[in-house]
Design an enzyme around this catalytic site. Sequence first.
Site, short mmCIF file in Angstrom:
data_model
loop_
_atom_site.label_atom_id
_atom_site.label_comp_id
_atom_site.label_asym_id
_atom_site.label_seq_id
_atom_site.Cartn_x
_atom_site.Cartn_y
_atom_site.Cartn_z
CD1 TRP A 166 47.64 94.35 47.31
CD2 TRP A 166 45.79 93.12 47.06
NE1 TRP A 166 46.88 94.96 46.34
CE2 TRP A 166 45.74 94.22 46.15
CE3 TRP A 166 44.73 92.22 47.07
CZ2 TRP A 166 44.67 94.42 45.28
CZ3 TRP A 166 43.67 92.41 46.20
CH2 TRP A 166 43.64 93.50 45.32
CE LYS B 93 41.43 89.58 43.31
NZ LYS B 93 42.19 88.40 42.81
CG ASP C 243 19.33 86.26 27.72
OD1 ASP C 243 19.21 86.12 26.49
OD2 ASP C 243 19.92 85.45 28.45
CD GLU D 238 15.95 85.50 24.14
OE1 GLU D 238 16.66 85.25 23.16
OE2 GLU D 238 16.26 85.19 25.30
#
Length: 669
Positions: A86, A121, A336, A390
């Site tokens: 890290w 990350k 959606d 939709e």
Amino acid sequence: MEDSQKLALIREEQWLAEYEPQIQQRFDRYQEAIIGIDEFSGNILEYASNHNFYGIHFEVWRKGWVYREWAPAAKQLYFFGDFNDWDRRSHPMKKSGRGDWEIFLPFDQYKDSFLHGSKVKVHVIADNGELDRIPAYIRRVIQDEHTHDVAGQLWFAADFKWTDNSFSTKNSLKQPLIYECHVGMAQEKMGVGTYQEFEEFTLPRIKAAGYNTIQMMAIMEHPYYGSFGYHVSNFFAPTSRFGTPEELKSLVNKAHEMGIAVVMDIVHSHAIKNVNEGLNEFDGSQHQYFHPGEKGYHEAWDSKVFDYAKREVQQFLLSNIRYWLEEFHFDGFRFDGVTSIMYSHHGLFMDFDSVDLYFDDNVDEDAVLYLQLANTLIHTLKEENISIAEDMSGMPGLARTIADGGIGFDFRMAMGVPDFWIKTLKHKQDEEWDMFELWHQLTNRPQAERSIGYAESHDQALVGDQTLAFRLMKEQMYFSMSVLQQNLTVDRGIALHKLIRLVTLTLGGEGYLNFIGNEFGHPDWVDFPREGNNWSHQYAQRLWSLVDDPLLRYGQLDAWDKAIIKLATDYLLLAAAPAVQLHLDPDKKILAYERSGLIFVFSFHPTESFFGLAIQVPTAGKYKILLNSDEKEFSGFERLDQTISYPTDKHQCLQLYVPNRTVMVLKKV
């Protein structure tokens, strides 16, 4: 231009004649975009392959892993994680001229530290400061149970062995019978359900129910469980809260073995605004993936709005479509928030009571073009793939081919139908129900565009709203559903529940949708764990024990649903021509029609039954009752004798006994 040369949408829909320039321009713009894509990438498949370039990949020819990220406005990126203890500064990435950042990790050097399951990350230095971010194309994201810290996770699992090569979606495309479901709330336990549990326990129920398609919600990773999956943070990561990617693949594979198509609820209408988990301000700017300023913020949803005009955003979203179809063998998508995508006002506080609204300056033509490209890609990858929109605006041509002048969806959701049922049940006494309005609301749709009809979906099941069953029976559902007792409220509710679902199934569209558990009248709303309910799972589960209990009437509603789905399957009801009205009596509350050779006779009258009711039918002969809602197995009162045949008289009419609040389906012998 001669009529024969005009786009079919203009030629066939005379009410759109004055909007021919706008529709033609929309089509021309699409054609220009395809030419541009071919020149830039070779074809739309290559254009939609960014997921194979960006993100983390093992490159055999270089003998190592490469990680790439597009972040043009960033000042510096560093890759870090378990593999380097890290350390945020030890692994700087190099920037190319077009805004790509890259780092290469040789296999020999990192084979013992860059491992399956380890966390990663990217540290981004930009105008918005120094922030730890999740790689944009990451394939898996996990959250620490104790610290709630979110990180990307390396996932180097062995290739999944698919066994679904022979599966076809032809039945689903012909008439989709859709079971809308959510993996996390699909079990009867006070906790989050898993892909594995869904495959083992829920899929067999769906198969037994007769549905040929499942529509899976909340698959894309979302940090807040209570968002129902609509606040997406990581577009290429199947949510880890339900299990592993291989377990999701196994679920899809098993569904295909059962003959069930799997459609994914895809959210390209907006993205979560969170900086820690999502794409927002990834490179330090407001305009990397989203529109800058107010245009990039969706006030009603508290989320970010994509800039569909930007080539890199198009490629990100189109690559996302290709990834889910190829990697997980999904058979298509229910898009959606298509209304929100197509209009700069997102459809908020709009009635769409003028045709002008479909072609004015509030239409985001870049977004419309994106939807056309998305549908082109979906059907290029596999012609039988399914796309459903939709949309509550009624955009003309939404579910017509692009060649016709449309936007290219296969189906559109008939969103006005559940609204009609809610309005009717909330504001009208039973004796006030309007048969003319009922017929109009269920049949008034563009004949050249296929619709998915439904009486209720997850929207009506959410806390703050009510399912049809609860609107009809209220708290009596908790105390009076025993087969050993009678209750007038429950009797009325069950009778109308059966009628509403069959009339919607047979009139409401060319496809049909049901939300998980609603078929048997699940008594509770859906409310995910949140602070307001003390993080309880009580209302984020499905109570299958209710439908399995022979002493409760839930099982009788379930039996009715199985019967009507089987009817639709056996007679290809929704693939047949639209229903033809045979009889409508506003006073007697009688509605009769023909579809696919079957005669449907509904009585919505609350109290009166009718003897010798004459219904004229298209063909003379003898008719028998194929199905009726008054059977005991369906919680009825057995007032009809299914062994009787009904001959037509000299006026080609059937003389029928029609009890109140029943439906009978007749077939010519």
